[in-house]
Each structure stands twice: as C-alpha cells, then as structure tokens.
Scaffold this motif. Structure first.
Motif, short mmCIF file in Angstrom:
data_model
loop_
_atom_site.label_atom_id
_atom_site.label_comp_id
_atom_site.label_asym_id
_atom_site.label_seq_id
_atom_site.Cartn_x
_atom_site.Cartn_y
_atom_site.Cartn_z
N ASN A 24 195.96 58.47 -31.64
CA ASN A 24 196.05 59.20 -33.17
C ASN A 24 195.18 58.27 -33.93
O ASN A 24 195.56 57.26 -34.39
N ILE A 25 194.70 59.24 -35.13
CA ILE A 25 194.52 58.50 -35.92
C ILE A 25 195.51 57.78 -36.69
O ILE A 25 195.92 58.21 -37.15
N LYS A 26 194.54 56.62 -37.48
CA LYS A 26 195.27 55.16 -37.59
C LYS A 26 194.47 55.05 -39.28
O LYS A 26 195.69 54.71 -40.02
N TYR A 27 192.77 55.49 -38.96
CA TYR A 27 192.43 54.92 -40.33
C TYR A 27 191.38 55.73 -40.11
O TYR A 27 190.70 55.54 -39.64
N VAL A 28 190.96 56.06 -41.96
CA VAL A 28 189.36 56.32 -42.44
C VAL A 28 188.82 55.37 -42.93
O VAL A 28 189.93 54.39 -43.45
N VAL A 29 187.21 55.52 -41.94
CA VAL A 29 186.39 54.79 -42.52
C VAL A 29 186.06 55.45 -42.98
O VAL A 29 184.91 56.11 -42.77
N TYR A 30 185.35 54.43 -44.66
CA TYR A 30 184.85 55.60 -45.91
C TYR A 30 183.85 54.85 -45.92
O TYR A 30 184.19 53.59 -46.50
#
Length: 70
Positions: A24-30
């Motif tokens: 599952n997605i934990k963080y978005v890298v921007y």
C-alpha cells in the motif's frame, strides 16, 4: 491534472501481469524543482527490509481503488 495526495495514501498497488498486491502507498515523493510527483513509497524501510519505491514511469494507472503497475 491536479490531485491531492491524501486519497492516494494507503491505496493498494497491484501488478497487471500477475494481479498480485505488492503493498500500500505510504508516502508520495514530490520533486519541488520541477513541481512533479516522481515516485511513491510502498513500504517503509525497517530493521530487516529496505523501502519499496514505485517510480511514476512504472505506473499504468491510478484509480480511486488501486494503483496499477506494468
């Protein structure tokens, strides 16, 4: 297109080839230099494992129920 990160957090990531859930997605890298999302962190780094990173280039589609990978 503009979407908020909150709905993406905790979405399951599924491979198209085997229909297997990989996490599952934990963080978005921007990337603030080019104002783009570059990757997602699926599992956090722990004592016995490395973090799993999914690059945007590897994503087939992002839906309301899941993220599909090539």
């Amino acid at each position: 297109m503009s979407i908020k990160a909150n709905p993406i957090i905790d979405l399951p990531v599924i491979t198209l080839e085997s229909a297997k859930k990989i996490g599952n997605i934990k963080y978005v890298v921007y990337n603030s230099q080019n104002n783009q999302v570059t990757a997602f962190v699926v599992d956090e780094k722990g004592w016995f494992s490395d973090a799993k990173i999914i690059l945007i280039a590897d994503i087939n589609s992002i839906g309301k129920d899941a993220i599909l990978l090539e």
